[in-house]
Design a protein around this motif. Structure first.
Motif, PDB file in Angstrom:
ATOM      1  N   GLY A   1      43.541  31.020  53.069  1.00  0.00           N
ATOM      2  CA  GLY A   1      42.171  31.241  52.336  1.00  0.00           C
ATOM      3  C   GLY A   1      41.390  32.435  53.116  1.00  0.00           C
ATOM      4  O   GLY A   1      40.447  33.139  52.498  1.00  0.00           O
TER       5      GLY A   1
ATOM      6  N   ILE B   1      49.517  28.921  36.444  1.00  0.00           N
ATOM      7  CA  ILE B   1      49.292  29.342  38.015  1.00  0.00           C
ATOM      8  C   ILE B   1      49.000  30.761  38.153  1.00  0.00           C
ATOM      9  O   ILE B   1      47.852  31.364  38.755  1.00  0.00           O
TER      10      ILE B   1
ATOM     11  N   TYR C   1      46.644  34.482  45.438  1.00  0.00           N
ATOM     12  CA  TYR C   1      45.176  34.297  45.011  1.00  0.00           C
ATOM     13  C   TYR C   1      44.476  34.735  46.146  1.00  0.00           C
ATOM     14  O   TYR C   1      43.145  35.525  45.874  1.00  0.00           O
ATOM     15  N   VAL C   2      44.692  34.778  47.329  1.00  0.00           N
ATOM     16  CA  VAL C   2      43.763  34.795  48.437  1.00  0.00           C
ATOM     17  C   VAL C   2      43.535  36.185  48.709  1.00  0.00           C
ATOM     18  O   VAL C   2      42.178  36.415  49.013  1.00  0.00           O
TER      19      VAL C   2
ATOM     20  N   SER D   1      43.774  38.619  46.303  1.00  0.00           N
ATOM     21  CA  SER D   1      43.086  39.348  45.213  1.00  0.00           C
ATOM     22  C   SER D   1      41.734  38.824  44.760  1.00  0.00           C
ATOM     23  O   SER D   1      41.487  37.834  45.047  1.00  0.00           O
ATOM     24  N   PRO D   2      41.359  39.756  43.771  1.00  0.00           N
ATOM     25  CA  PRO D   2      39.992  39.499  43.462  1.00  0.00           C
ATOM     26  C   PRO D   2      40.021  38.166  42.563  1.00  0.00           C
ATOM     27  O   PRO D   2      40.994  37.719  41.889  1.00  0.00           O
ATOM     28  N   ILE D   3      38.780  37.713  42.455  1.00  0.00           N
ATOM     29  CA  ILE D   3      38.497  36.210  41.717  1.00  0.00           C
ATOM     30  C   ILE D   3      38.181  36.488  40.195  1.00  0.00           C
ATOM     31  O   ILE D   3      38.542  35.585  39.382  1.00  0.00           O
TER      32      ILE D   3
ATOM     33  N   CYS E   1      39.231  26.960  50.436  1.00  0.00           N
ATOM     34  CA  CYS E   1      39.427  27.562  49.145  1.00  0.00           C
ATOM     35  C   CYS E   1      40.602  28.525  49.504  1.00  0.00           C
ATOM     36  O   CYS E   1      40.726  29.360  50.266  1.00  0.00           O
ATOM     37  N   ILE E   2      41.431  28.459  48.229  1.00  0.00           N
ATOM     38  CA  ILE E   2      42.604  29.612  48.234  1.00  0.00           C
ATOM     39  C   ILE E   2      42.050  30.691  47.165  1.00  0.00           C
ATOM     40  O   ILE E   2      43.097  31.325  46.986  1.00  0.00           O
ATOM     41  N   ASN E   3      40.997  30.695  46.860  1.00  0.00           N
ATOM     42  CA  ASN E   3      40.532  31.901  46.010  1.00  0.00           C
ATOM     43  C   ASN E   3      41.275  31.816  44.584  1.00  0.00           C
ATOM     44  O   ASN E   3      41.612  33.211  44.003  1.00  0.00           O
TER      45      ASN E   3
ATOM     46  N   ARG F   1      40.282  29.191  39.511  1.00  0.00           N
ATOM     47  CA  ARG F   1      40.214  28.379  38.559  1.00  0.00           C
ATOM     48  C   ARG F   1      38.630  27.817  38.259  1.00  0.00           C
ATOM     49  O   ARG F   1      38.174  27.628  37.073  1.00  0.00           O
TER      50      ARG F   1
END
Ligand code: SF4
Ligand code: SF4
Lengths: 318, 466
Positions: free
Chosen positions: A120, A199, A249-250, A252-254, B372-374, B377
């Motif tokens: 993360g 996902i 995920y970690v 890349s933008p949210i 947190c894995i960003n 969700r």
């Protein structure tokens, strides 16, 4: 205060939780990579099994050792180290010496992931960070895609040289490349699995691919040539990168807007690398460079809350 | 506000899906419960000033008698719901966990009722009388917020109200009280809407129901067929559709933020049970005394819906529902998404208690937090379009500026972010407490500025006087 308290637990709302966990997500991504992995093994032979196992096991081992030595909670159970190992292995040439795999796993887990604070916290994709490190340090091994009786150039290099390639072979996976990138079909099957499970979504891969195609039509030198573009899309790990690495995920933008900008940046950077070099690792470079821009992108993509009212208009409704 | 296109849904939100668990109590008809033990009436069951007790210890009271009167405009009257004797006026625990001054009435079991003024037809009642009746009856938002309803019904410009929305979404998992109301007393609900519509000449009534309750939609559509001013909207089932801001958006396409009122979007929103109470108050002059409570959860033997007199002890409801099968790990007042967990069952049903949920297992307590894995969700799930992961991080660091720049104060505390987070971060909890701190801080700053300005003013005047 009322002293006769019973043992009911008091927690803040909400009192129910979805049953997705980090571990479950990582496991499903590993499952989604299986078609590409198995295809790679079948296509390149049994040696690749050793490459994959050594990389995955060393990744898990380094994570365990690092956390053990620093007395941190052991997190190998969340499967993220295994996933990083697998992604790294899939980005290796089929005949890579095993000691390079061990070094790669070390770089990915210790240098890129753990030194920045673990899961993360890493600002770039550990597997790709390691790959780029290896390409720079051990260029001759990392760019040698020869296996068994086959030798020669990757289809991307052939395309660059103006040779004809068999795009059908590229899509199904009868060409040269890293272990995991050769079969677009296998990658897309895995990607569909992840999309169906929710996902990943198409935001990043979609904007990435569309931007790349547009870029290539303009600057690729061949105009709108479907055959040539398909070859470009199917080669050089673009699909693996777009669906499995850019969507990490970690790194890349949210937000949705951030993801769109990220995808566009990826498309442009990949295009630029392809115009100037035929290197198999252009996609990897594009992704890790874009990873570095994520904090900036997050700031560029302005947030508008529900019912947002422009401040200048002082309370005016939209 | 120009938009008028119903969206029938909103962006973000979550689908608890098979965790909805409404089936447990959905088909159980409402059963009236007669309280056995003492009744407890906290003076604060609403947003605003506490009510002031108007009875003394030892007084005899009857059902429907005023026992505490509103302590200001934003406040609400409280009525006795049984006949008996005032036993004590002392602090008692309430569902949210605080100790609140409460009037405790010993039930004599006779249920002697006061005489209410004679019922009138709606045509004979003026607008002022409607608002007065609602105010007098002590009606507050019964969906959970507890905002005094007469205040809501008195917007600055009543002619600008275009919609009266009956919030019958009931989006919280497990809850079925509004559903049973709609199925069993639809005429009372429609009657309530008509009372409110009478206040707003330009308004149209909308009964907004989530589409997982097709029989309620069908029934109300049939019953409102000949009501030109009332429509039934089927909204997409998604949590938190019942949030005031989001039901307005779904019904009208108008979006409001935390600084605006529904009336700013030309809307008045009232919950299902509230409208039933309005109907009783306006037409029959009966104050708010009852509400429907769903008693449910996997630790309850016989989950049910009850018509309960406010003030009834929660324990009695649990007994009425067959008691516990096993000792529950947590008991929640309200729904699983926004309810409060109780650490003491000895609390009364208040005007805002919609459910009592008894769970064998406290999932929130067992959730193990990981980094947190960003994954985003929480962002996708947030109905307010916020970035909960970042807000929670800023909340942990008490970084007010960053928190406010990301609109932290817009959070409606719906809990969607915590629900979906695979890392099980207690996002909503962190954001909620930071929001409280931040609002407190804003107030302190405003107060300090005002004091400074006043001091400067005084000094100036002092200087002039010299
Ligand atoms: S849902 Fe949880 S893990 Fe995912 S981004 Fe939000 S806080 Fe992080
Ligand atoms: S609790 Fe607040 S931040 Fe979390 S989803 Fe709901 S509105 Fe968004």
């Amino acid at each position: 205060m009322n002293e006769e308290m019973n043992l009911m637990s008091v927690t803040s709302n909400p009192h129910i939780r979805d049953n997705w966990t980090t571990q479950k997500i990582m496991m499903h991504v590993i499952i989604a990579l299986m078609p590409a992995t198995l295809f790679g093994v079948w296509h390149f032979g049994a040696y690749t099994i050793a490459v994959i196992l050594v990389t995955v096991i060393s990744a898990i081992f380094f994570e365990f050792m690092y956390e053990k030595l620093l007395k941190l909670p052991i997190t190998i159970g969340d499967c993220s180290a295994a996933l990083t190992g697998l992604l790294l292995a899939l980005n290796m040439p089929p005949r890579i010496p095993l000691w390079i795999c061990v070094i790669g796993a070390f770089v990915a887990i210790v240098l890129v992931k753990q030194l920045f604070g673990g899961l993360g916290q890493n600002f770039m994709n550990p597997a790709l960070g390691a790959r780029c490190f290896l390409v720079i340090s051990f260029a001759s091994y990392m760019t040698n895609f020869a296996y068994d009786t086959y030798s020669g150039a990757t289809p991307l290099a052939q395309l660059k040289a103006g040779e004809l390639v068999n795009t059908f072979h590229m899509v199904v996976g009868n060409e040269m490349g890293t272990i995991g990138e050769v079969s677009v079909l296998a990658i897309v099957i895995g990607a569909c699995y992840l999309i169906l499970l929710g996902i990943i979504d198409l935001t990043i891969p979609g904007t990435y691919i569309v931007t790349f195609v547009i870029f290539w039509c303009i600057f690729g030198g061949k105009g709108i040539d479907p055959y040539y573009i398909t070859g470009q899309l199917a080669g050089g790990g673009l699909m693996l990168g777009a669906f499995f690495m850019a969507t990490d995920y970690v790194s890349s933008p949210i937000t949705f807007k951030g993801r769109v900008i990220f995808g566009i940046l990826l498309g442009i950077l990949t295009g630029v690398f392809r115009v100037f070099a035929s290197g198999a690792e252009g996609v990897s470079y594009a992704i890790i460079i874009s990873n570095l821009f994520v904090p900036l992108i997050e700031r560029w993509a302005p947030l508008k809350c529900f019912g947002y009212v422009k401040p200048e208009k002082g309370g005016d409704k939209k | 506000m120009s938009q008028n296109t119903p969206k029938f849904t909103f962006d973000g939100g979550i689908h608890p899906g098979n965790r909805n668990n409404k089936d447990i109590s959905k088909d159980k008809p409402i059963k009236t419960v007669l309280p056995k033990g003492d009744l407890v009436y906290p003076v604060s069951q609403h947003i605003g000033a506490p009510a002031k007790p108007v009875v003394a210890v030892g007084d005899k009271v009857k059902t429907g008698q005023l026992i505490a009167e509103a302590g200001g405009f934003v406040s609400a009257n409280i009525y006795a719901t049984v006949s008996g004797t005032v036993k004590a006026i002392e602090k008692h625990r309430v569902p949210v966990g605080d100790m609140v001054l409460s009037i405790i009435v010993e039930n004599d079991g006779l249920y002697e009722e006061v005489e209410y003024p004679p019922a009138k037809s709606l045509d004979e009642i003026s607008k002022e009388e409607i608002i007065a009746a609602v105010k007098n009856a002590g009606i507050v938002g019964m969906g959970g917020a507890g905002f005094p309803t007469h205040v809501k019904l008195s917007p600055k410009d009543p002619s600008k109200i275009d919609y009266v929305i009956a919030n019958c979404a009931e989006c919280e998992p497990y809850l079925t009280s509004d559903y049973r109301r709609m199925m069993e007393n639809p005429e009372l609900l429609i009657g309530g809407i008509k009372c409110v519509l009478k206040l707003f000449d330009n308004a149209k009534g909308i009964i907004a129901i989530e589409d997982n309750k097709p029989d309620a939609i069908e029934l109300l559509t049939k019953l409102t067929k000949d009501e030109p001013r009332v429509d039934v909207y089927a909204l997409k089932t998604k949590y938190p559709q019942g949030s005031e801001r989001h039901i307005i958006y779904a019904c009208t396409g108008r979006a409001i933020n935390s600084k605006m009122l529904p009336a700013d979007a030309g809307c008045i929103v009232d919950n299902c049970d509230t409208l039933v109470a309005i109907n009783e108050a306006v037409r029959n002059n009966i104050p708010l005394m009852y509400r429907i409570v769903t008693v449910t959860g996997d630790a309850i033997a016989d989950p049910r819906n009850f018509k309960v007199r406010c003030g009834t002890n929660y324990r009695e409801l649990i007994d009425e529902a067959g008691g516990f099968i096993t000792e529950p790990e947590c008991v929640i007042s309200g729904g699983p998404m926004m309810g409060f967990s109780l650490f003491d069952l000895d609390v009364p049903v208040t005007k805002t208690s919609s459910a009592l949920l008894c769970m064998k297992e406290d999932e929130a307590a067992h959730a193990v937090e990981t980094p947190c894995i960003n994954c985003g969700r929480c962002v996708e799930g947030c109905p307010e379009k916020l970035i909960p992961s970042q807000l929670a991080t800023y909340a942990e660091h008490e970084d007010y500026d960053a928190f406010n720049n990301l609109f932290g104060k817009e959070c409606i505390e719906c809990g969607s972010c915590s629900y979906v987070c695979p890392a099980k971060r207690p996002l909503a909890q962190a954001i909620k407490s930071m929001k409280k701190l931040s609002i407190g801080r804003d107030r302190a700053i405003a107060a300090a500025e005002k004091a400074k300005a006043e001091a400067a003013e005084a000094e100036k005047k002092g200087g002039e006087a010299k």
